[in-house]
Design a protein around this motif. Structure first.
Motif, short mmCIF file in Angstrom:
data_model
loop_
_atom_site.label_atom_id
_atom_site.label_comp_id
_atom_site.label_asym_id
_atom_site.label_seq_id
_atom_site.Cartn_x
_atom_site.Cartn_y
_atom_site.Cartn_z
N ASN A 76 82.65 117.91 3.69
CA ASN A 76 82.91 119.27 3.07
C ASN A 76 82.03 119.10 1.90
O ASN A 76 82.03 118.34 0.92
CB ASN A 76 84.43 119.28 2.99
N SER A 77 81.40 120.51 1.51
CA SER A 77 80.81 120.79 0.17
C SER A 77 80.67 122.40 0.42
O SER A 77 81.48 122.76 1.10
CB SER A 77 79.67 120.08 0.07
N GLY A 78 80.09 122.89 -0.54
CA GLY A 78 79.94 124.30 -0.72
C GLY A 78 78.77 124.82 -1.62
O GLY A 78 78.56 124.22 -2.54
N GLU A 86 82.20 131.20 -2.00
CA GLU A 86 81.68 129.99 -1.18
C GLU A 86 80.91 130.18 0.00
O GLU A 86 81.80 130.64 0.81
CB GLU A 86 82.99 129.23 -1.16
N GLN A 88 80.58 127.92 2.98
CA GLN A 88 80.81 126.66 3.24
C GLN A 88 79.62 125.76 3.79
O GLN A 88 78.94 126.14 4.50
CB GLN A 88 81.98 126.70 4.46
N GLN A 183 79.84 122.28 -4.64
CA GLN A 183 81.00 121.82 -4.44
C GLN A 183 80.83 120.39 -4.24
O GLN A 183 80.42 119.89 -3.37
CB GLN A 183 81.91 122.57 -3.56
MG MG Z 1 83.67 123.56 1.03
#
Ligand code: MG
Length: 207
Positions: A76-78, A86, A88, A183
């Motif tokens: 997970n990041s963004g 965001e 994704q 993110q």
């Molecule tokens: Mg994310």
């Protein structure tokens, strides 16, 4: 996408994060190695110094290989457009029908049209056209922000009108320019070749 446009702003120079900071204004602490930055080191989200209104953004990303992980815990990041919306970043490779939390989704608003994800450990490309929200003289939103987006040269958003800012937005002042935010969700997602081409809000009236 081919060569970097002449008027593009290079957001990551491949050497350091001197033109980025944390949400609280401290120096950005992500690892920089061989032209690649990596999230997940505990340094928190990073935010570009420069702010933008309408633009196209090019960013390349690589998912870590996390076979034991699943769902929102898997790479997970963004990429937050204007620090507010965001896009994704997640390992959603192979998911038949991607959802509103999967890779390329406008987080919790719009799923990608198709799953264009490559496997982890392969470089992927986001090319995002962003049209900022339009406000009237009283500050009311008359047009929400819009996104058209290619992932790995495949169209995954076709001029969608966003529903407003997403969770984790820096603010909701959608009439003001905003930065690009990456993110840090604790997973070692990598980024490189980040550039942005600011756009005029409209073309001329000339025939
Ligand atoms: Mg994310």
């Amino acid at each position: 996408m081919g060569a970097i446009p002449e008027n593009a702003v290079i957001l990551f120079n491949g050497k350091d994060l001197s033109n980025w900071h944390t949400r609280s204004g401290d120096p950005a602490g992500w690892d920089v190695t061989d032209g690649v930055i990596t999230a997940g080191g505990g340094a928190g989200d990073i935010v570009s110094d420069q702010k933008f209104t309408d633009f196209t953004l090019h960013i390349e990303l690589m998912e870590p290989d996390m076979p034991e992980a699943s769902g929102q815990g898997k790479g997970n990041s963004g990429v937050y457009l204007q620090g507010r919306y965001e896009v994704q970043v997640l390992d959603s490779y192979g998911i038949e029908i991607p959802g509103k939390g999967d890779c390329g989704a406008i987080y919790d608003q719009f799923a990608p049209l198709v799953n264009a994800c490559k496997p982890p450990l392969e470089w992927q490309i986001y090319d995002i056209a962003f049209r900022a929200a339009r406000l009237d003289d009283d500050g009311n939103v008359i047009d929400q922000a819009r996104v058209t987006m290619l992932q790995n040269d495949i169209l995954i958003h076709n001029n969608i009108e966003l529903l407003g800012v997403t969770g984790g937005a820096m603010d909701d002042k959608v009439g003001e320019p905003g930065p690009i935010l990456l993110q840090d969700h604790g997973n070692p997602v990598k980024y490189r070749n980040i550039w942005i081409l600011p756009l005029p809000l409209k073309g001329s009236d000339k025939y």
